[in-house]
Design an enzyme around this catalytic site. Structure first.
Site, PDB file in Angstrom:
ATOM      1  N   TYR A 196       8.916  58.519  -1.670  1.00 54.27           N
ATOM      2  CA  TYR A 196       8.317  59.285  -0.857  1.00 54.27           C
ATOM      3  C   TYR A 196       7.830  60.516  -1.377  1.00 54.27           C
ATOM      4  O   TYR A 196       6.579  60.842  -1.072  1.00 54.27           O
ATOM      5  CB  TYR A 196       9.674  60.104   0.051  1.00 54.27           C
ATOM      6  CG  TYR A 196       9.452  60.755   0.931  1.00 54.27           C
ATOM      7  CD1 TYR A 196       8.866  60.547   2.443  1.00 54.27           C
ATOM      8  CD2 TYR A 196       9.355  62.304   0.786  1.00 54.27           C
ATOM      9  CE1 TYR A 196       8.711  61.216   3.499  1.00 54.27           C
ATOM     10  CE2 TYR A 196       8.852  63.182   2.024  1.00 54.27           C
ATOM     11  CZ  TYR A 196       8.636  62.666   3.075  1.00 54.27           C
ATOM     12  OH  TYR A 196       8.211  63.468   4.154  1.00 54.27           O
ATOM     13  N   HIS A 251       3.728  61.528  -1.377  1.00 54.09           N
ATOM     14  CA  HIS A 251       3.293  62.908  -1.147  1.00 54.09           C
ATOM     15  C   HIS A 251       2.494  63.502  -2.315  1.00 54.09           C
ATOM     16  O   HIS A 251       1.418  64.297  -1.746  1.00 54.09           O
ATOM     17  CB  HIS A 251       4.372  63.910  -0.412  1.00 54.09           C
ATOM     18  CG  HIS A 251       4.643  63.633   1.112  1.00 54.09           C
ATOM     19  ND1 HIS A 251       5.327  62.367   1.483  1.00 54.09           N
ATOM     20  CD2 HIS A 251       4.251  63.985   2.131  1.00 54.09           C
ATOM     21  CE1 HIS A 251       5.450  62.256   2.633  1.00 54.09           C
ATOM     22  NE2 HIS A 251       4.974  63.390   3.075  1.00 54.09           N
ATOM     23  N   TYR A 299       3.081  74.495   5.242  1.00 56.30           N
ATOM     24  CA  TYR A 299       3.730  73.418   5.376  1.00 56.30           C
ATOM     25  C   TYR A 299       4.609  72.889   4.190  1.00 56.30           C
ATOM     26  O   TYR A 299       3.958  72.705   3.245  1.00 56.30           O
ATOM     27  CB  TYR A 299       2.760  72.338   6.063  1.00 56.30           C
ATOM     28  CG  TYR A 299       3.243  70.919   6.430  1.00 56.30           C
ATOM     29  CD1 TYR A 299       4.852  70.641   6.582  1.00 56.30           C
ATOM     30  CD2 TYR A 299       2.500  70.085   7.023  1.00 56.30           C
ATOM     31  CE1 TYR A 299       5.148  69.463   7.061  1.00 56.30           C
ATOM     32  CE2 TYR A 299       3.072  68.836   7.274  1.00 56.30           C
ATOM     33  CZ  TYR A 299       4.278  68.498   7.435  1.00 56.30           C
ATOM     34  OH  TYR A 299       4.770  67.331   8.063  1.00 56.30           O
ATOM     35  N   TRP A 351      -1.596  57.095   8.037  1.00 58.11           N
ATOM     36  CA  TRP A 351      -0.374  57.620   6.980  1.00 58.11           C
ATOM     37  C   TRP A 351       0.687  57.100   7.512  1.00 58.11           C
ATOM     38  O   TRP A 351       1.714  56.747   6.792  1.00 58.11           O
ATOM     39  CB  TRP A 351      -0.534  59.011   7.141  1.00 58.11           C
ATOM     40  CG  TRP A 351       0.486  59.656   6.192  1.00 58.11           C
ATOM     41  CD1 TRP A 351       1.533  60.158   6.471  1.00 58.11           C
ATOM     42  CD2 TRP A 351       0.287  59.862   4.914  1.00 58.11           C
ATOM     43  NE1 TRP A 351       2.377  60.932   5.511  1.00 58.11           N
ATOM     44  CE2 TRP A 351       1.615  60.782   4.401  1.00 58.11           C
ATOM     45  CE3 TRP A 351      -0.450  59.893   3.774  1.00 58.11           C
ATOM     46  CZ2 TRP A 351       1.828  60.743   3.046  1.00 58.11           C
ATOM     47  CZ3 TRP A 351       0.025  60.008   2.432  1.00 58.11           C
ATOM     48  CH2 TRP A 351       0.880  60.667   2.351  1.00 58.11           C
ATOM     49  N   TRP A 352       1.204  57.365   8.939  1.00 57.93           N
ATOM     50  CA  TRP A 352       2.534  56.944   9.309  1.00 57.93           C
ATOM     51  C   TRP A 352       2.595  55.342   9.147  1.00 57.93           C
ATOM     52  O   TRP A 352       3.824  55.104   9.012  1.00 57.93           O
ATOM     53  CB  TRP A 352       2.270  57.048  10.882  1.00 57.93           C
ATOM     54  CG  TRP A 352       2.601  58.578  11.378  1.00 57.93           C
ATOM     55  CD1 TRP A 352       2.860  59.581  10.539  1.00 57.93           C
ATOM     56  CD2 TRP A 352       2.368  58.918  12.760  1.00 57.93           C
ATOM     57  NE1 TRP A 352       2.886  60.742  11.257  1.00 57.93           N
ATOM     58  CE2 TRP A 352       2.533  60.382  12.508  1.00 57.93           C
ATOM     59  CE3 TRP A 352       1.906  58.663  13.852  1.00 57.93           C
ATOM     60  CZ2 TRP A 352       2.447  61.294  13.821  1.00 57.93           C
ATOM     61  CZ3 TRP A 352       2.022  59.483  15.061  1.00 57.93           C
ATOM     62  CH2 TRP A 352       2.347  60.854  14.892  1.00 57.93           C
TER      63      TRP A 352
END
Length: 110
Positions: free
Chosen positions: A21, A25, A44, A81-82
């Site tokens: 993960y 990112h 964010y 991306w998802w």
């Protein structure tokens, strides 16, 4: 000055995928960053709770939406991306969007 709102939420990381993960990112696509910023989302951050594998997201938004809002459809960059993240997170089966639980703000200090 635009109306600024804060949005906090939690998502769920599958066990054993913490490093993956972070790796994904760290290499976030520039076009995704641009799209998020252009939609009014800034400041964010995503935090990981190692005891529960819950991801805690926080963002400041100008206007009505946020990065998890699918009410106006899903742009192709976000969908891609998802789809890429679906193997390491809990997702909604209809569109691979992360299962996102909005959190109620109970305190804020400026």
């Amino acid at each position: 000055m635009k109306n600024m709102s804060r949005f906090a939420f939690k998502m769920f990381l599958k066990p054993g995928f913490e490093a993956e993960y972070e790796k994904r990112h760290a290499a976030i696509w520039p076009e995704l960053v641009k799209m998020i910023k252009d939609s009014g989302v800034g400041n964010y951050s995503i935090y990981w709770d190692r005891d529960t594998n819950i991801l805690f997201g926080y963002q400041e938004c100008s206007g009505e939406g946020n990065s998890q809002d699918t009410s106006n459809g899903i742009d192709p960059i976000t969908q891609k991306w998802w789809d890429m993240m679906a193997d390491i997170m809990e997702v909604n089966p209809e569109d691979n969007s992360p299962v996102t639980i909005p959190l109620k703000e109970v305190f804020h200090l400026e």
